[in-house]
Design a protein around this motif. Structure first.
Motif, PDB file in Angstrom:
ATOM      1  N   PHE A 125       0.982  -1.285   0.048  1.00 58.97           N
ATOM      2  CA  PHE A 125       0.014  -0.027  -0.067  1.00 58.97           C
ATOM      3  C   PHE A 125       0.821   1.292  -0.156  1.00 58.97           C
ATOM      4  O   PHE A 125       0.258   2.364   0.270  1.00 58.97           O
ATOM      5  N   SER A 126       2.373   1.039  -0.165  1.00 58.21           N
ATOM      6  CA  SER A 126       3.149   2.245  -0.153  1.00 58.21           C
ATOM      7  C   SER A 126       3.266   2.906  -1.728  1.00 58.21           C
ATOM      8  O   SER A 126       3.200   1.788  -2.500  1.00 58.21           O
ATOM      9  N   ARG A 127       3.416   4.063  -1.662  1.00 56.37           N
ATOM     10  CA  ARG A 127       3.501   4.667  -3.158  1.00 56.37           C
ATOM     11  C   ARG A 127       4.865   5.281  -3.348  1.00 56.37           C
ATOM     12  O   ARG A 127       5.194   5.797  -4.180  1.00 56.37           O
ATOM     13  N   PHE A 128       5.756   5.177  -2.267  1.00 54.38           N
ATOM     14  CA  PHE A 128       7.276   5.826  -2.595  1.00 54.38           C
ATOM     15  C   PHE A 128       7.868   4.749  -3.259  1.00 54.38           C
ATOM     16  O   PHE A 128       9.141   4.963  -3.694  1.00 54.38           O
ATOM     17  N   CYS A 129       7.564   3.556  -3.330  1.00 53.02           N
ATOM     18  CA  CYS A 129       8.425   2.437  -4.165  1.00 53.02           C
ATOM     19  C   CYS A 129       7.616   1.530  -5.085  1.00 53.02           C
ATOM     20  O   CYS A 129       6.447   1.897  -5.036  1.00 53.02           O
ATOM     21  N   GLU A 130       8.144   1.160  -6.162  1.00 55.12           N
ATOM     22  CA  GLU A 130       7.492   0.565  -7.245  1.00 55.12           C
ATOM     23  C   GLU A 130       6.956  -0.994  -6.448  1.00 55.12           C
ATOM     24  O   GLU A 130       7.684  -1.554  -5.860  1.00 55.12           O
ATOM     25  N   PRO A 131       6.103  -1.573  -7.167  1.00 52.25           N
ATOM     26  CA  PRO A 131       5.471  -2.834  -6.387  1.00 52.25           C
ATOM     27  C   PRO A 131       6.408  -3.910  -6.936  1.00 52.25           C
ATOM     28  O   PRO A 131       5.931  -5.037  -6.284  1.00 52.25           O
TER      29      PRO A 131
END
Length: 376
Positions: free
Chosen positions: A295-301
């Motif tokens: 659910f984090s947007r600072f790193c690529e999935p």
């Protein structure tokens, strides 16, 4: 006025000294430290335990350059090698230093992957090695790139890797792949150094690593499974290599008192029971960080979920300027990250997220704070 510093001292100025004290006062995702909560879970034996078979008079004394004989014998049995294929060291760090001293002259080449464990890069750099870092595929180092390097460079002395839960990517390299690496290196007369400090910490099943022998040199340590404060590691290799390392040791041997603690842990089986608990403990932490990263947007999935070890290796989201992001995390939120380019020249858009040391609450806080930086 002081005299001019040595070349090694000058090279060392490019590396920050290790600071555990500093790590305690911030949310530090950069250091792969064991969880101190688990230290109390281990049944620590008496350092002067007389049931180990070591004479009481030998414990406060110097010991052999090769290390406490009784512990070497125990480790030889554990790994299926001869006693003369084992040398004790002051942790895996001293093992790396001895290997560097034994093989590397200034200008010699050390090969490794990009990215690579920072401590190894530091050790090999300080002795004057020219470190060439190669690309990785899903299995490990790119064999075509490795062979090209070996064909085109005559001063390659070592290939260094962490095949069991690679530091920092968390990849598990198969024994089959590492056997191909070893065979290729052997053809060119190059040693393979396998750093196996995480090998006891698989979270699913077991790890089958390449055994020592021939051009294969394996490094182990109790730091990740008992405590780094013990400062006990060991090298497994051919006897002629072990003897070469012993002659480079300038101390009075690894502390017999501390070695006796490790021996007692092995003899009682306490360490193996503790390793089983550690696997469950760190697997739970890994799962928590993985859930948060989803659910984090600072790193690529797209990242590898480690099947062992202490960390994730993630690519920062497109549009983030790495140095600005890392500095803002430190200055505004006391969250410490290490720029991926320190691990290798191709890795500048990555960061390592270590989950082992931090309590769950700080892992959650740290990810939340990094998320606010991305939002701004």
């Amino acid at each position: 006025m002081t005299s001019r510093a040595s070349n090694r001292s000058a090279l060392a100025q490019g590396f920050a000294p290790f600071s555990y004290s500093g790590a305690k006062h911030a949310i530090n995702f950069g250091y792969g430290l064991p969880d101190p909560v688990m230290f109390t879970e281990l049944a620590w034996p008496d350092a002067f335990n007389r049931d180990t078979g070591v004479a009481s008079a030998d414990l406060p004394q110097y010991t052999d350059a090769l290390g406490l004989p009784e512990l070497r014998t125990k480790l030889a049995g554990r790994y299926g090698v001869r006693d003369d294929q084992v040398i004790l060291t002051g942790g895996a760090s001293q093992a790396l230093q001895l290997i560097a001293d034994a093989w590397i002259d200034p200008g010699d080449i050390v090969l490794t992957e990009d990215p690579c464990y920072l401590g190894a890069l530091r050790t090999f750099s300080i002795v004057g090695a020219n470190i060439l870092q190669l690309g990785m595929c899903a299995e490990g180092v790119d064999l075509n790139e490795l062979e090209a390097m070996l064909r085109s460079h005559t001063r390659v002395k070592l290939f260094y890797t962490t095949p069991a839960f690679h530091n920092p990517t968390g990849r598990q390299m198969s024994r089959t792949h590492m056997a191909r690496v070893a065979a290729l290196l052997d053809h060119y007369g190059v040693a393979l150094v396998q750093d196996l400090v995480y090998a006891e910490l698989p979270y699913n099943g077991t790890v089958d690593w390449l055994a020592p022998g021939g051009n294969v040199i394996n490094i182990h340590s109790v730091s990740k499974v008992a405590g780094p404060g013990l400062r006990v590691g060991w090298v497994l290799a051919e006897s002629n290599i072990i003897n070469r390392l012993a002659r480079l040791k300038c101390d009075g041997g690894v502390s017999p008192i501390v070695s006796n603690i490790v021996l007692a842990l092995l003899q009682s089986g306490a360490i193996d029971a503790h390793i089983a608990r550690l696997r469950q403990h760190y697997r739970a932490k890994r799962d928590i960080l993985h859930t948060l990263l989803l659910f984090s947007r600072f790193c690529e999935p797209e990242y590898v979920v480690p099947s062992g070890g202490f960390s994730f290796w993630v690519r920062l989201a497109a549009g983030l300027e790495v140095e600005t992001f890392i500095e803002a995390a430190r200055r505004e939120h006391a969250v410490h990250l290490i720029n991926g380019r320190n691990y290798g020249p191709r890795s500048g858009d990555h960061v390592r997220l270590c989950f082992s040391y931090l309590p769950t609450s700080l892992i959650e806080q740290g990810l939340a704070r990094l998320g606010t930086l991305h939002a701004t």
